[in-house]
Write a protein that holds these residues in place. Structure first.
Motif, PDB file in Angstrom:
ATOM      1  N   THR A 142      -6.292   0.246  20.486  1.00  0.00           N
ATOM      2  CA  THR A 142      -7.100   1.616  21.052  1.00  0.00           C
ATOM      3  C   THR A 142      -6.237   2.420  22.044  1.00  0.00           C
ATOM      4  O   THR A 142      -5.397   1.909  22.841  1.00  0.00           O
ATOM      5  N   GLY A 143      -6.610   3.690  21.779  1.00  0.00           N
ATOM      6  CA  GLY A 143      -5.846   4.528  22.849  1.00  0.00           C
ATOM      7  C   GLY A 143      -6.702   4.364  24.241  1.00  0.00           C
ATOM      8  O   GLY A 143      -7.815   3.955  24.231  1.00  0.00           O
ATOM      9  N   HIS A 144      -6.033   4.316  25.378  1.00  0.00           N
ATOM     10  CA  HIS A 144      -6.617   4.137  26.780  1.00  0.00           C
ATOM     11  C   HIS A 144      -5.743   4.720  27.608  1.00  0.00           C
ATOM     12  O   HIS A 144      -4.419   4.935  27.663  1.00  0.00           O
ATOM     13  N   ASP A 145      -6.319   5.069  28.884  1.00  0.00           N
ATOM     14  CA  ASP A 145      -5.632   5.709  30.009  1.00  0.00           C
ATOM     15  C   ASP A 145      -4.489   5.048  30.490  1.00  0.00           C
ATOM     16  O   ASP A 145      -3.408   5.802  30.877  1.00  0.00           O
ATOM     17  N   GLU A 146      -4.237   3.779  30.705  1.00  0.00           N
ATOM     18  CA  GLU A 146      -3.348   3.212  31.342  1.00  0.00           C
ATOM     19  C   GLU A 146      -2.031   3.346  30.570  1.00  0.00           C
ATOM     20  O   GLU A 146      -0.874   3.498  31.124  1.00  0.00           O
ATOM     21  N   ILE A 147      -2.375   3.304  29.241  1.00  0.00           N
ATOM     22  CA  ILE A 147      -0.706   3.856  28.527  1.00  0.00           C
ATOM     23  C   ILE A 147      -0.197   4.966  28.814  1.00  0.00           C
ATOM     24  O   ILE A 147       1.256   4.928  28.725  1.00  0.00           O
ATOM     25  N   HIS A 148      -0.982   6.160  29.069  1.00  0.00           N
ATOM     26  CA  HIS A 148      -0.543   7.314  29.488  1.00  0.00           C
ATOM     27  C   HIS A 148       0.495   7.259  30.939  1.00  0.00           C
ATOM     28  O   HIS A 148       1.183   8.250  31.181  1.00  0.00           O
ATOM     29  N   SER A 149       0.012   6.445  31.743  1.00  0.00           N
ATOM     30  CA  SER A 149       0.670   6.467  32.945  1.00  0.00           C
ATOM     31  C   SER A 149       1.876   5.169  32.992  1.00  0.00           C
ATOM     32  O   SER A 149       2.970   5.586  33.299  1.00  0.00           O
ATOM     33  N   LEU A 150       1.600   4.067  32.581  1.00  0.00           N
ATOM     34  CA  LEU A 150       2.454   2.924  32.573  1.00  0.00           C
ATOM     35  C   LEU A 150       3.777   3.457  31.873  1.00  0.00           C
ATOM     36  O   LEU A 150       4.860   3.024  31.846  1.00  0.00           O
ATOM     37  N   SER A 151       3.563   4.052  30.712  1.00  0.00           N
ATOM     38  CA  SER A 151       4.756   4.355  29.783  1.00  0.00           C
ATOM     39  C   SER A 151       5.900   5.366  30.565  1.00  0.00           C
ATOM     40  O   SER A 151       6.768   5.247  30.191  1.00  0.00           O
ATOM     41  N   GLN A 152       5.148   6.296  31.552  1.00  0.00           N
ATOM     42  CA  GLN A 152       5.935   7.038  32.435  1.00  0.00           C
ATOM     43  C   GLN A 152       6.534   6.430  33.691  1.00  0.00           C
ATOM     44  O   GLN A 152       7.753   6.800  34.089  1.00  0.00           O
ATOM     45  N   ASN A 153       5.812   5.141  34.362  1.00  0.00           N
ATOM     46  CA  ASN A 153       6.186   4.677  35.534  1.00  0.00           C
ATOM     47  C   ASN A 153       6.753   3.291  35.455  1.00  0.00           C
ATOM     48  O   ASN A 153       7.573   2.944  36.381  1.00  0.00           O
TER      49      ASN A 153
END
Lengths: 412, 412
Positions: free
Chosen positions: B238-249
């Motif tokens: 599923t798409g989900h919020d945390e992927i969008h920050s963990l991938s960068q951080n």
């Protein structure tokens, strides 16, 4: 002798009615079509022109009309000099259009029982709540009003009359079976107005059993038949218009209606119904907008008339009557098989619209010729079925009969 | 040191936030709650009073607020002297509430990524489109803004940071797994705002794989795990919020989110989605009313907060990290198990609301105490996870860890 037709409504059935009226305009006279949106009327008029459907050269006059407005409807009846009104608009319009006919002297034909927007599946016999309250007024004013003269209700009522009066001495049961074995290739669609379609199934299922009204739930009772052409088919007991008149007009203790549904239809219906999305009662969104869920479902579903180009396969709709003949058990199935693709090629509509739209035009021809110009309000089983069924044989809906003597064409 | 809390929103999560703030109001100071409908705020205030949740005697102040109105939000922040705003209202409000915090100096906490009503599942990393555009402004104004500090996103980000920095030398994959093995006894319901819930699944599924954004369809990829307490469970990428920050951080090449769905949920979702009823784009009914189908679906579904009294069973949400430790393959699962009934008994909400509502209050306590008052915009994985997870152990969300050394409590 009456002439000049006003068609109310501009959906898939109206398209068939317009084409068939055009094919018989030597008898029927001028043709007009009126609907809430004039552009849909104009599309139908263009389609009739394109197929060169007129028997004698003519045009179809188009009108924008809110047919709940009785005075506006009367104006168009007068302007077009229509003596026959074929109402194939929404079932919510029946009582208004009927009133306009009574006040102008026009004959009235429809294909479905009247409905009120906020009521579902009313107490039986449903006709008592609406149309039949105008019976005396029609008789006093010599108004010909033929109720429910589509295929079902309509042709199946004539089949019932033929079975009861011509093939059985005593009839124990009438089962009307409606199977659409066609395929439209979409994820999901209804074959006629989704609003009216779903409303048929969200309330109680009324049937006439042991000479009493009986109530069940939708999809509670099913049967499987091996039917001509379409083969093995499962259908579910459904409330339907014709039970409400046949139960009163024929002396038959068991009258039921069965409609075929695939598992996919039932799944989609069940999800929508359980969630409350088929409700005719308004809900309020978080933003404060009042909306009727069923109207939103209608808005997202394909327009039934848009299904026609890709529709393949056949329908089989008929009346199965069981009883006694010469002291022996007998059963007779009187039916029609229609083909979706052939319907589209002839009139640009799919088979369900075709089976519903041809019969009211046949009825209009019989009214125009005086045969069915009875000058009172009737349901189809109260009329002589023979000229009607003979006309349908010629108009694209051949009747067949199957009993112990085989499966053969039916004509008189 | 900051104090006084303003809660934005009055749904099931806000109810948990209010109760947990009350339980810690010796540290947090005064509590206010503001929402579009003041009656829902008042119900929450009454529930907190009823459970005697306040650590030191107090009342919750209630306000009617359209939080898209930045000036109105600023007024309430000033009136209540709130130095910490916990935004658990609709995800559509984030950018407005954040702006009000920037202009008043209040700390900002939320639990979900910003969304715009007419856009679904935007280009990754999604935070770049909204919140992260205010990073420099926050830093310049010394504004503490902690994004996505619910359970997932939030606690699972802290779990990821712990796994990457404490248990693995090199991390190859992070899989966040969210299983609700509870039962609400209704035909169908979502566990939080249906609008936000469905919007998560109607667009593309973005994941971070081989250090690249990868797009799939919903329900295209699934996995089955044997998880603590809840056992064998199937979940879907599923798409989900945390992927969008963990991938960068975090420097991890594979980051995916998995949510558990039963067959019934998938069937209902598939029907609604295929029919177009989950669309955020308006349709027009036959009567000319413009309606967004998804908002009608929301209106007919049960209010998620109404599920709480009958909810039974448990949730299991955690972060599964795989990589190398001391040259050997290692995997570690850090997780929490919550119980729906226990949550209801403590705070009057179901377990999903509980897991989402406790973490922002833990974060608020850390901001109030200065530990997390970082005076810039951060995602949870950028903060020291230890005080946060220790606090959650005390506040009703015990952390556990499972690896080759067994399944045990996790504290620091």
């Amino acid at each position: 002798m009456k002439k000049n037709i006003l068609i109310i409504g501009a959906g898939g059935v109206a398209q068939v009615v317009a084409h068939k009226c055009a094919q018989h305009n030597d008898i029927l006279g001028s043709i007009a079509i009126a609907s809430r949106g004039i552009s849909k009327c104009q599309e139908i008029a263009a389609s009739v022109r394109e197929k060169n459907a007129f028997k004698v050269p003519a045009e179809i006059a188009c009108f924008e009309l809110d047919a709940l407005n009785i005075e506006a409807t009367k104006s168009i009846i007068k302007e077009t000099e229509a003596q026959i009104v074929i109402n194939v608009g929404s079932a919510f319009l029946n009582m208004s259009v009927l009133q306009a006919c009574i006040e102008t002297g026009a004959a009235y034909l429809d294909t479905a029982i009247h409905e009120e927007p906020h009521k579902i599946c009313e107490t039986p016999p449903w006709y008592n709540n609406y149309e039949w309250q105008r019976r005396e007024l029609c008789e006093a004013n010599r108004i010909t009003a033929i109720l429910g003269v589509g295929f079902d209700p309509g042709v199946v009522n004539a089949y019932a009359a033929v079975a009861v009066n011509g093939y059985l001495d005593q009839t124990n049961s009438i089962d009307i079976i409606d199977i659409n074995a066609g395929s439209h290739g979409r994820y999901f669609a209804t074959n006629f107005d989704p609003e009216i379609n779903f409303r048929e199934f969200t309330g109680e299922v009324w049937s006439w059993q042991n000479s009493q009204w009986t109530s069940n739930q939708m999809f509670e009772i099913k049967r499987t038949d091996d039917l001509p052409v379409v083969g093995q088919q499962t259908s579910y007991m459904t409330g339907h218009d014709e039970i409400h008149s046949l139960s009163q007009n024929l002396n038959v203790p068991n009258i039921r209606f069965w409609m075929g549904f695939g598992e996919h239809y039932i799944n989609v219906f069940t999800v929508l119904n359980n969630l409350g999305l088929l409700s005719e009662q308004p809900v309020t969104t978080a933003e404060g907008l009042e909306v009727i869920p069923l109207k939103v479902v209608k808005a997202v579903l394909p327009d039934p008339s848009s299904l026609a180009p890709d529709y393949t396969g056949k329908t089989c709709i008929g009346t199965l009557a069981k009883g006694k003949k010469d002291g022996k058990d007998k059963e007779v199935f009187i039916y029609n098989v229609a083909d979706h693709k052939e319907a589209y090629q002839e009139v640009g509509s799919q088979g369900i619209s075709y089976t519903a739209g041809v019969p009211p035009v046949a009825a209009a021809i019989l009214v125009a010729q005086g045969t069915w110009d009875v000058q009172k309000m009737v349901n189809v089983e109260q009329l002589d079925p023979k000229p009607f069924l003979n006309l349908l044989n010629q108009m694209g809906l051949p009747n067949r009969i199957k009993d112990e003597n085989g499966d053969r064409a039916l004509s008189f």
